[in-house]
Design an enzyme around this catalytic site. Structure first.
Site, PDB file in Angstrom:
ATOM      1  N   ASP A   1      -7.950  -1.721  -8.388  1.00  0.00           N
ATOM      2  CA  ASP A   1      -7.517  -1.241  -9.719  1.00  0.00           C
ATOM      3  C   ASP A   1      -8.582  -0.292 -10.267  1.00  0.00           C
ATOM      4  O   ASP A   1      -9.595  -0.050  -9.613  1.00  0.00           O
ATOM      5  CB  ASP A   1      -7.270  -2.429 -10.680  1.00  0.00           C
ATOM      6  CG  ASP A   1      -6.239  -2.100 -11.761  1.00  0.00           C
ATOM      7  OD1 ASP A   1      -6.510  -1.211 -12.586  1.00  0.00           O
ATOM      8  OD2 ASP A   1      -5.158  -2.719 -11.781  1.00  0.00           O
TER       9      ASP A   1
ATOM     10  N   HIS B   1       6.702   1.413 -12.081  1.00  0.00           N
ATOM     11  CA  HIS B   1       7.520   1.673 -13.285  1.00  0.00           C
ATOM     12  C   HIS B   1       6.720   2.367 -14.397  1.00  0.00           C
ATOM     13  O   HIS B   1       7.285   2.779 -15.394  1.00  0.00           O
ATOM     14  CB  HIS B   1       8.216   0.394 -13.794  1.00  0.00           C
ATOM     15  CG  HIS B   1       7.321  -0.602 -14.475  1.00  0.00           C
ATOM     16  ND1 HIS B   1       7.821  -1.652 -15.209  1.00  0.00           N
ATOM     17  CD2 HIS B   1       5.976  -0.735 -14.524  1.00  0.00           C
ATOM     18  CE1 HIS B   1       6.816  -2.364 -15.681  1.00  0.00           C
ATOM     19  NE2 HIS B   1       5.694  -1.837 -15.280  1.00  0.00           N
TER      20      HIS B   1
ATOM     21  N   GLU C   1      12.347   2.114 -15.781  1.00  0.00           N
ATOM     22  CA  GLU C   1      12.923   1.152 -14.838  1.00  0.00           C
ATOM     23  C   GLU C   1      13.972   1.907 -14.035  1.00  0.00           C
ATOM     24  O   GLU C   1      14.546   2.885 -14.510  1.00  0.00           O
ATOM     25  CB  GLU C   1      13.521  -0.044 -15.574  1.00  0.00           C
ATOM     26  CG  GLU C   1      12.518  -0.805 -16.449  1.00  0.00           C
ATOM     27  CD  GLU C   1      11.297  -1.333 -15.712  1.00  0.00           C
ATOM     28  OE1 GLU C   1      11.304  -1.362 -14.462  1.00  0.00           O
ATOM     29  OE2 GLU C   1      10.310  -1.687 -16.376  1.00  0.00           O
TER      30      GLU C   1
ATOM     31  N   GLU D   1       9.389  -5.081  -8.648  1.00  0.00           N
ATOM     32  CA  GLU D   1       9.843  -4.259  -9.774  1.00  0.00           C
ATOM     33  C   GLU D   1      11.261  -4.654 -10.184  1.00  0.00           C
ATOM     34  O   GLU D   1      12.018  -5.233  -9.392  1.00  0.00           O
ATOM     35  CB  GLU D   1       9.874  -2.769  -9.381  1.00  0.00           C
ATOM     36  CG  GLU D   1       8.513  -2.113  -9.190  1.00  0.00           C
ATOM     37  CD  GLU D   1       7.821  -1.689 -10.490  1.00  0.00           C
ATOM     38  OE1 GLU D   1       8.388  -1.881 -11.585  1.00  0.00           O
ATOM     39  OE2 GLU D   1       6.702  -1.170 -10.385  1.00  0.00           O
TER      40      GLU D   1
HETATM   41  N1  SAH Z   1      -0.029  -5.545 -10.917  1.00  0.00           N
HETATM   42  C1  SAH Z   1      -0.486  -6.133 -12.143  1.00  0.00           C
HETATM   43  C2  SAH Z   1      -0.830  -5.085 -13.218  1.00  0.00           C
HETATM   44  C3  SAH Z   1       0.302  -4.157 -13.555  1.00  0.00           C
HETATM   45  S1  SAH Z   1      -0.113  -3.045 -14.923  1.00  0.00           S
HETATM   46  C4  SAH Z   1       0.564  -7.087 -12.676  1.00  0.00           C
HETATM   47  O1  SAH Z   1       1.711  -7.070 -12.236  1.00  0.00           O
HETATM   48  O2  SAH Z   1       0.218  -7.860 -13.579  1.00  0.00           O
HETATM   49  C5  SAH Z   1      -0.488  -1.580 -14.055  1.00  0.00           C
HETATM   50  C6  SAH Z   1      -1.867  -1.592 -13.440  1.00  0.00           C
HETATM   51  O3  SAH Z   1      -2.091  -0.346 -12.787  1.00  0.00           O
HETATM   52  C7  SAH Z   1      -2.980  -1.761 -14.466  1.00  0.00           C
HETATM   53  O4  SAH Z   1      -3.803  -2.845 -14.128  1.00  0.00           O
HETATM   54  C8  SAH Z   1      -3.708  -0.438 -14.398  1.00  0.00           C
HETATM   55  O5  SAH Z   1      -5.084  -0.520 -14.691  1.00  0.00           O
HETATM   56  C9  SAH Z   1      -3.444  -0.009 -12.962  1.00  0.00           C
HETATM   57  N2  SAH Z   1      -3.648   1.430 -12.736  1.00  0.00           N
HETATM   58  C10 SAH Z   1      -3.268   2.451 -13.541  1.00  0.00           C
HETATM   59  N3  SAH Z   1      -3.628   3.631 -13.018  1.00  0.00           N
HETATM   60  C11 SAH Z   1      -4.256   3.358 -11.842  1.00  0.00           C
HETATM   61  C12 SAH Z   1      -4.858   4.168 -10.844  1.00  0.00           C
HETATM   62  N4  SAH Z   1      -4.876   5.494 -10.971  1.00  0.00           N
HETATM   63  N5  SAH Z   1      -5.386   3.562  -9.751  1.00  0.00           N
HETATM   64  C13 SAH Z   1      -5.380   2.209  -9.623  1.00  0.00           C
HETATM   65  N6  SAH Z   1      -4.810   1.379 -10.556  1.00  0.00           N
HETATM   66  C14 SAH Z   1      -4.261   1.948 -11.658  1.00  0.00           C
END
Ligand code: SAH
Length: 357
Positions: free
Chosen positions: A219, A257, A322, A286
């Site tokens: 992340d 999404h 979505e 998703e």
């Molecule tokens: N998969 C987790 C978080 C989903 S929210 C769950 O289902 O709970 C989306 C996530 O994507 C966030 O944690 C955000 O920090 C991450 N994210 C956003 N842009 C990103 C990037 N460029 N590279 C890696 N992660 C990213």
């Protein structure tokens, strides 16, 4: 009843529907569900007040009346039950919904209630019409805050915490539905990367049930900086638009999404490069929207929520949305995944397994 009068009544309910969210938020902030659930049976208002852990609270008549009105609103929504003791005193009890408001135990939606109703998350909702009228490509979130959600979270610790905790509370809720449906699939992989895995809770649940898997939670740096240590999970900070760490398979939940078609294609192509050509797969968690909600006989308890999520994506992401099965097919094909399989689970999202061959 006259249709026009009914229409007026319904519009009044819609125009004040935020009141329900605010009553929920209030209950979560005061830990009312925790207080009632910790007792042997229904309790009186005085007992609720006595257990609210805030030194400034008094049981003045004003405070009691305030809380009584909030409880009445929650009882009307069947979030708590009500009954009367021999002296006619009102007693509040638990319901099948109240457990979802608990702060001190899991599964719970309390952190998500606090996150979605945080003033910073509410602000972009006021800009939906501006996005259409201005036609300038600036998203509702950017109009409200001058930048997107992930940028804001990287510089605002309070939002970062609320966002990460809000998503992390869904680990038990969603993984509890995925793992039973999916045990065999995880059984035959040696390593798994969770792309955009947040603070790593999902991956830990998988690795805990399949300890032979080497888990890599991937992340952005500000998220990884707050991630707790989990046995069997290595945290890695990076940018999925640049590259994704290699593994036998990729898990990617509630990430695509957040992004437009073109951005998703970029992420998927990076995922494809990171997995073996012949045996790799991407496990996407998703929502799959129905093409139409018209078929009355095919009703699912989460249909309405899935449509609401699409609106949430409009308010909180750049060009996220979505998608229907048809839209997923198009996206996956362009991202380098000609084959896919959708498995429905008893949860808001589905499992979409995408194969690069
Ligand atoms: N998969 C987790 C978080 C989903 S929210 C769950 O289902 O709970 C989306 C996530 O994507 C966030 O944690 C955000 O920090 C991450 N994210 C956003 N842009 C990103 C990037 N460029 N590279 C890696 N992660 C990213």
């Amino acid at each position: 009843m006259d249709d026009v009068l009914r229409g007026q009544a319904e519009i009044f309910e819609h125009l004040f529907s935020f009141v329900d969210s605010m009553a929920l938020k209030c209950a979560v902030e005061l830990r009312i569900a925790d207080i009632i659930h910790s007792q042997d049976g229904p309790i009186a208002l005085t007992q609720i007040v006595a257990n609210i852990s805030d030194s400034t609270i008094s049981s003045s008549p004003e405070t009691m009346l305030y809380l009584k009105r909030i409880m009445r609103s929650l009882v009307r929504k069947k979030i708590f039950t009500v009954q009367y003791d021999d002296g006619g005193q009102t007693l509040y009890g638990v319901s099948s919904k109240s457990g979802w408001l608990l702060r001190d135990s899991k599964p719970s939606l309390a952190p998500l209630i606090l996150m979605e109703n945080h003033p910073l998350q509410m602000a972009p909702w006021h800009y939906l019409s501006h996005c259409i009228k201005d036609d300038d490509g600036i998203t509702a979130y950017e109009k409200a805050h001058g930048c997107g959600i992930f940028k804001l979270a990287s510089v605002n610790g309070e939002l970062n915490k609320a966002f990460n905790e809000g998503l992390a509370c869904l680990v038990e809720v969603v993984m509890g539905a995925i793992l039973p449906a999916y045990k065999d699939v995880f059984g035959c992989m040696g390593s798994l990367v969770d792309v955009g895995g947040g603070t790593g809770g999902d991956l830990y649940e998988i690795v805990r049930s399949q300890p032979h898997i080497k888990g890599i939670n991937f992340d952005l740096p500000h998220v990884i900086a707050t991630a707790p240590a989990y046995d069997g999970v290595v945290h890695l900070a990076g940018n999925m638009f640049e590259s994704v760490p290699s593994a036998d398979a990729i898990f990617i939940k509630w990430v695509l999404h957040d992004w437009s078609h073109e951005e998703c294609v970029k992420i998927l192509k990076n995922c494809r490069k990171a997995i073996p050509e012949k045996t790799g797969k991407v496990i996407i968690i998703e929502i799959v929207l129905k093409e139409s909600l018209a078929k009355e006989n095919d009703v699912d308890v989460f249909d309405e929520t899935r449509m609401i999520f699409d609106m949430v994506m409009m308010a909180h992401t750049s060009c996220g949305k979505e998608r229907t099965e048809f839209e997923w097919k198009k996206l996956l094909e362009e991202g380098g995944f000609p084959r896919f399989k959708i498995t429905k689970i008893p949860a808001i999202p589905s499992i979409i397994e995408a194969y690069p061959f």
